[in-house]
Design a protein around this motif. Structure first.
Motif, PDB file in Angstrom:
ATOM      1  N   ARG A 143       0.820  -1.218   0.000  1.00  0.00           N
ATOM      2  CA  ARG A 143       0.000   0.000   0.000  1.00  0.00           C
ATOM      3  C   ARG A 143       0.852   1.265   0.000  1.00  0.00           C
ATOM      4  O   ARG A 143       0.528   2.228  -0.679  1.00  0.00           O
ATOM      5  CB  ARG A 143      -0.944   0.007   1.202  1.00  0.00           C
ATOM      6  N   GLU A 144       1.900   1.280   0.764  1.00  0.00           N
ATOM      7  CA  GLU A 144       2.766   2.458   0.824  1.00  0.00           C
ATOM      8  C   GLU A 144       3.432   2.687  -0.532  1.00  0.00           C
ATOM      9  O   GLU A 144       3.538   3.819  -1.002  1.00  0.00           O
ATOM     10  CB  GLU A 144       3.826   2.286   1.923  1.00  0.00           C
ATOM     11  N   GLU A 170       1.623   9.306  -6.131  1.00  0.00           N
ATOM     12  CA  GLU A 170       2.076  10.684  -5.924  1.00  0.00           C
ATOM     13  C   GLU A 170       3.112  11.066  -6.973  1.00  0.00           C
ATOM     14  O   GLU A 170       3.064  12.159  -7.541  1.00  0.00           O
ATOM     15  CB  GLU A 170       2.651  10.843  -4.520  1.00  0.00           C
ATOM     16  N   ARG A 173       0.861   4.193  -2.863  1.00  0.00           N
ATOM     17  CA  ARG A 173       0.633   5.617  -2.586  1.00  0.00           C
ATOM     18  C   ARG A 173       1.779   6.461  -3.140  1.00  0.00           C
ATOM     19  O   ARG A 173       1.569   7.478  -3.797  1.00  0.00           O
ATOM     20  CB  ARG A 173       0.480   5.849  -1.083  1.00  0.00           C
ATOM     21  N   THR A 174       3.007   5.995  -2.902  1.00  0.00           N
ATOM     22  CA  THR A 174       4.184   6.711  -3.384  1.00  0.00           C
ATOM     23  C   THR A 174       4.193   6.766  -4.911  1.00  0.00           C
ATOM     24  O   THR A 174       4.485   7.810  -5.504  1.00  0.00           O
ATOM     25  CB  THR A 174       5.471   6.033  -2.868  1.00  0.00           C
TER      26      THR A 174
END
Length: 148
Positions: A100-101, A108, A104-105
């Protein structure tokens, strides 16, 4: 009270039970086919939008919202299409790893790259409108082409 033998209502009871079971099975099937899903790029019927359709929708929204010329519209569509295809590929691999991280990265970073390319296409006035539009609309609304 009137006398009603049980045998008269037995077929009716069975029919009611069968119809109830069919209703439950139908609702479960509809939910399993995506009726209960949320999020993502979804078009009509809850189906995931193809990159071409998504890029076309967003380019048309940008043309209406920010007054893009036909040439700017074409360039914007090309940038949005490339971004959508690239993002889809990146996210597909990250979704398999359930990172998930990382997702997200990646999103972005993808948005930053998209903004950099759009800034080269838009005029200063259009860019200002775009920045204001981004602040007014949540990311989910922007993906759907939302806005005022």
């Amino acid at each position: 009270m009137l006398y009603c033998p049980k045998s008269k209502f037995q077929p009716m009871r069975k029919l009611s039970l069968m119809l109830s079971m069919l209703l439950v099975v139908g609702l479960m099937a509809a939910h399993a086919q995506g009726g209960g899903q949320r999020g993502g790029q979804r078009g009509q019927g809850g189906q995931r939008m193809e990159p071409e359709a998504m890029a076309k929708q967003r380019a048309e929204t940008f043309q209406e919202q920010f007054g893009l010329s036909d040439d700017q519209h074409k360039k914007t569509y090309d940038v949005l299409l490339a971004n959508a295809k690239e993002s889809r590929e990146k996210l597909a691999s990250l979704m398999q790893s359930r990172d998930r991280e990382g997702m997200r990265t990646a999103m972005e970073k993808s948005q930053e790259e998209l903004d950099k390319k759009l800034k080269e296409i838009f005029s200063a006035e259009q860019w200002t409108k775009y920045e204001a539009w981004k602040k007014e609309n949540t990311p989910a609304q922007r993906r759907r082409g939302g806005g005022n």
